[in-house]
Design an enzyme around this catalytic site. Structure first.
Site, PDB file in Angstrom:
ATOM      1  N   GLY A  10       6.825   3.148   4.033  1.00  0.00           N
ATOM      2  CA  GLY A  10       6.445   1.864   3.441  1.00  0.00           C
ATOM      3  C   GLY A  10       7.671   0.955   3.355  1.00  0.00           C
ATOM      4  N   GLN A  11       7.468  -0.248   2.872  1.00  0.00           N
ATOM      5  CA  GLN A  11       8.598  -1.193   2.758  1.00  0.00           C
ATOM      6  C   GLN A  11       9.714  -0.581   1.909  1.00  0.00           C
ATOM      7  OE1 GLN A  11       7.477  -5.601   2.551  1.00  0.00           O
ATOM      8  NE2 GLN A  11       6.012  -4.681   1.148  1.00  0.00           N
ATOM      9  N   ASP A  40       0.382  13.687   1.677  1.00  0.00           N
ATOM     10  CA  ASP A  40      -0.787  12.816   1.492  1.00  0.00           C
ATOM     11  C   ASP A  40      -1.159  12.755   0.011  1.00  0.00           C
ATOM     12  OD1 ASP A  40      -3.160  11.480   1.484  1.00  0.00           O
ATOM     13  OD2 ASP A  40      -4.169  12.817   2.907  1.00  0.00           O
ATOM     14  N   THR A  66      -1.776   0.025  -1.535  1.00  0.00           N
ATOM     15  CA  THR A  66      -1.287  -1.331  -1.817  1.00  0.00           C
ATOM     16  C   THR A  66      -2.171  -2.439  -1.241  1.00  0.00           C
ATOM     17  OG1 THR A  66       0.148  -1.194   0.120  1.00  0.00           O
ATOM     18  CG2 THR A  66       1.152  -0.650  -1.998  1.00  0.00           C
ATOM     19  N   TYR A 103       7.010   3.655  -8.845  1.00  0.00           N
ATOM     20  CA  TYR A 103       6.987   2.183  -8.812  1.00  0.00           C
ATOM     21  C   TYR A 103       5.640   1.669  -9.285  1.00  0.00           C
ATOM     22  CZ  TYR A 103      11.104   3.193  -6.207  1.00  0.00           C
ATOM     23  OH  TYR A 103      12.332   3.695  -5.861  1.00  0.00           O
ATOM     24  N   TYR A 129      -6.668  -2.680  -8.018  1.00  0.00           N
ATOM     25  CA  TYR A 129      -5.294  -2.250  -7.725  1.00  0.00           C
ATOM     26  C   TYR A 129      -4.469  -2.208  -9.015  1.00  0.00           C
ATOM     27  CZ  TYR A 129      -0.419  -2.751  -6.205  1.00  0.00           C
ATOM     28  OH  TYR A 129       0.941  -2.601  -6.042  1.00  0.00           O
ATOM     29  N   TRP A 154       6.088  -8.978  -5.781  1.00  0.00           N
ATOM     30  CA  TRP A 154       6.207  -9.779  -4.548  1.00  0.00           C
ATOM     31  C   TRP A 154       7.209  -9.156  -3.554  1.00  0.00           C
ATOM     32  CZ3 TRP A 154       6.015 -15.768  -5.680  1.00  0.00           C
ATOM     33  CH2 TRP A 154       4.960 -16.043  -6.560  1.00  0.00           C
TER      34      TRP A 154
HETATM   35  P1  NDP Z   1       3.757  -0.455   1.346  1.00  0.00           P
HETATM   36  O1  NDP Z   1       2.322  -0.788   1.462  1.00  0.00           O
HETATM   37  O2  NDP Z   1       4.749  -1.088   2.267  1.00  0.00           O
HETATM   38  O3  NDP Z   1       3.969   1.103   1.423  1.00  0.00           O
HETATM   39  C1  NDP Z   1       3.108   2.003   0.799  1.00  0.00           C
HETATM   40  C2  NDP Z   1       3.219   3.286   1.547  1.00  0.00           C
HETATM   41  O4  NDP Z   1       2.310   4.201   0.937  1.00  0.00           O
HETATM   42  C3  NDP Z   1       2.826   3.172   3.023  1.00  0.00           C
HETATM   43  O5  NDP Z   1       3.810   3.780   3.813  1.00  0.00           O
HETATM   44  C4  NDP Z   1       1.522   3.933   3.079  1.00  0.00           C
HETATM   45  O6  NDP Z   1       1.343   4.642   4.284  1.00  0.00           O
HETATM   46  C5  NDP Z   1       1.700   4.925   1.965  1.00  0.00           C
HETATM   47  N1  NDP Z   1       0.438   5.519   1.592  1.00  0.00           N
HETATM   48  C6  NDP Z   1      -0.754   4.927   1.380  1.00  0.00           C
HETATM   49  N2  NDP Z   1      -1.690   5.860   1.118  1.00  0.00           N
HETATM   50  C7  NDP Z   1      -1.055   7.051   1.174  1.00  0.00           C
HETATM   51  C8  NDP Z   1      -1.461   8.385   1.004  1.00  0.00           C
HETATM   52  N3  NDP Z   1      -2.731   8.712   0.746  1.00  0.00           N
HETATM   53  N4  NDP Z   1      -0.552   9.366   1.115  1.00  0.00           N
HETATM   54  C9  NDP Z   1       0.735   9.078   1.403  1.00  0.00           C
HETATM   55  N5  NDP Z   1       1.188   7.825   1.591  1.00  0.00           N
HETATM   56  C10 NDP Z   1       0.294   6.838   1.476  1.00  0.00           C
HETATM   57  O7  NDP Z   1       4.148  -0.760  -0.169  1.00  0.00           O
HETATM   58  P2  NDP Z   1       5.538  -1.157  -0.806  1.00  0.00           P
HETATM   59  O8  NDP Z   1       6.643  -0.373  -0.189  1.00  0.00           O
HETATM   60  O9  NDP Z   1       5.637  -2.625  -0.854  1.00  0.00           O
HETATM   61  O10 NDP Z   1       5.283  -0.662  -2.303  1.00  0.00           O
HETATM   62  C11 NDP Z   1       6.095   0.311  -2.944  1.00  0.00           C
HETATM   63  C12 NDP Z   1       5.689   0.370  -4.397  1.00  0.00           C
HETATM   64  O11 NDP Z   1       5.870  -0.896  -5.012  1.00  0.00           O
HETATM   65  C13 NDP Z   1       4.213   0.744  -4.635  1.00  0.00           C
HETATM   66  O12 NDP Z   1       4.134   1.569  -5.756  1.00  0.00           O
HETATM   67  C14 NDP Z   1       3.554  -0.590  -4.935  1.00  0.00           C
HETATM   68  O13 NDP Z   1       2.408  -0.423  -5.747  1.00  0.00           O
HETATM   69  C15 NDP Z   1       4.678  -1.299  -5.663  1.00  0.00           C
HETATM   70  N6  NDP Z   1       4.602  -2.755  -5.617  1.00  0.00           N
HETATM   71  C16 NDP Z   1       4.476  -3.410  -4.403  1.00  0.00           C
HETATM   72  C17 NDP Z   1       4.394  -4.786  -4.362  1.00  0.00           C
HETATM   73  C18 NDP Z   1       4.242  -5.519  -3.060  1.00  0.00           C
HETATM   74  O14 NDP Z   1       4.229  -6.761  -3.084  1.00  0.00           O
HETATM   75  N7  NDP Z   1       4.166  -4.837  -1.914  1.00  0.00           N
HETATM   76  C19 NDP Z   1       4.449  -5.590  -5.587  1.00  0.00           C
HETATM   77  C20 NDP Z   1       4.605  -4.815  -6.794  1.00  0.00           C
HETATM   78  C21 NDP Z   1       4.684  -3.452  -6.784  1.00  0.00           C
HETATM   79  P3  NDP Z   1       0.429   4.070   5.460  1.00  0.00           P
HETATM   80  O15 NDP Z   1       1.249   2.997   6.087  1.00  0.00           O
HETATM   81  O16 NDP Z   1       0.210   5.281   6.300  1.00  0.00           O
HETATM   82  O17 NDP Z   1      -0.822   3.541   4.806  1.00  0.00           O
END
Ligand code: NDP
Length: 301
Positions: A10-11, A40, A66, A103, A129, A154
């Site tokens: 993820g990011q 997972d 997300t 997070y 969410y 954000w």
């Molecule tokens: P991303 O969507 O970029 O990354 C989330 C990751 O979680 C992805 O790699 C995704 O994998 C993975 N994921 C989803 N479902 C599963 C699963 N069942 N098992 C394992 N992995 C899974 O999110 P961010 O990096 O931006 O977010 C990081 C944290 O920050 C999170 O807790 C989010 O709630 C929080 N946050 C994010 C914000 C935003 O603007 N993005 C704002 C505020 C908080 P895949 O690509 O395979 O789906």
């Protein structure tokens, strides 16, 4: 130190792979897992088995459901990943005596008022969410694990899709671009989140009484803007860099949340108070423009 990182692609997870690497033995998993280890978060038993077999000192959970709008039609899956899985991780961490870093989000608040949200302000999520992320926080608290929950807002990264890239594309394609101007927050780079996480871990493992550092903190860049202000900043930077656009920063049309209906409601006020994080961990959050500028320089190279 043995660190288990979940959601490595993820990011935030991607940047954590970089920032946590020097701290010890890093085992980073994505949803697919590897070497027989389940990564997972929808597989709660598999997840617990991973923690038991690795017995890490720290679990860093960057995985989450997300897709804010899609969550409205997939509440059970969102709850499993955002609420139940963090509960499993926290209970396993408590059993092991390991730390959990997790997070969460500004979406736990209803976005009312104009002030900055303190960590202990009442939560009142507007969306599935937000509700499931809040349930995750509560499950962690109930576990008794030593945990640090970092609420951010954000989030963007140079890698993958982000708001700035979308604005640049649309401003090159369209004659008119309308952007929401009544939601306020701070764009926060995944790099900053990862670097602050590494700093916190370093502190946790050097502190005499680390348990007093457990708790919820707001982690965002300093300052505030609206999505409209953010887009203006992006387009002005592009113009200075010589990128050809049909719509300039000055021509962006400011619209209200009601003019851009989406399945999930967003909080209007996502301003997060940073003093607790800054004072506890001796940090100073940089202004949001600094990280966005850096990301724009990277994607326009
Ligand atoms: P991303 O969507 O970029 O990354 C989330 C990751 O979680 C992805 O790699 C995704 O994998 C993975 N994921 C989803 N479902 C599963 C699963 N069942 N098992 C394992 N992995 C899974 O999110 P961010 O990096 O931006 O977010 C990081 C944290 O920050 C999170 O807790 C989010 O709630 C929080 N946050 C994010 C914000 C935003 O603007 N993005 C704002 C505020 C908080 P895949 O690509 O395979 O789906």
């Amino acid at each position: 130190m043995k660190i288990l990182l979940l959601g490595k692609n993820g990011q935030v997870g991607w940047e954590l792979q970089r920032a946590l690497a020097p701290l010890g033995d890093l085992i980073a998993l994505d949803r697919q897992g590897e070497s027989g280890l389940c990564g997972d978060l929808a597989n709660l038993e598999g997840l617990a088995a991973t923690v038991r077999s690795l017995a890490p000192n720290v679990i860093v959970n960057a995985a989450a459901y997300t897709a804010v709008d899609k969550a409205e039609s997939e509440p059970a899956l969102a709850a499993r990943i955002n609420a139940e899985a963090p509960g499993v991780l926290a209970r396993e961490a408590a059993q092991l005596g390991a730390w959990l870093i997790h997070y969460s989000t500004d979406y736990v608040f209803d976005g009312s008022g104009q002030g900055q949200w303190q960590e202990d302000a009442p939560s009142a999520p507007l969306s599935v969410y937000g509700r499931t992320k809040r349930e995750g926080e509560l499950a962690i608290q109930a576990s008794g694990a030593a945990a640090v929950v970092l609420r951010t807002s954000w989030v963007y990264a140079a890698r993958g899709q982000n708001f700035a890239k979308t604005m640049l594309r649309l401003a090159a394609e369209r004659d008119v671009l309308r952007v929401v101007a009544d939601q306020f927050g701070a764009p926060t780079g995944a790099e900053l989140i990862a670097d602050v996480t590494a700093h916190i871990l370093h502190r946790l493992f050097r502190a005499h009484d680390a348990s007093r550092l457990a708790g919820t903190y707001h982690l965002a860049a300093a300052g505030e803007t609206s999505w409209h202000g953010y887009a203006q900043f992006v387009l002005a930077h592009a113009r200075r860099s010589g990128v050809a656009l049909k719509v300039s920063a000055e021509q962006l049309v400011a619209i209200s949340t009601e003019d851009y209906p989406l399945p999930a409601l967003r909080p209007r006020n996502s301003r997060l108070a940073l003093a607790k994080l800054e004072e506890t961990f001796n940090l100073k959050m940089p202004p949001w423009q600094q990280g966005v500028q850096r990301m724009l320089d990277e994607i326009q190279r």
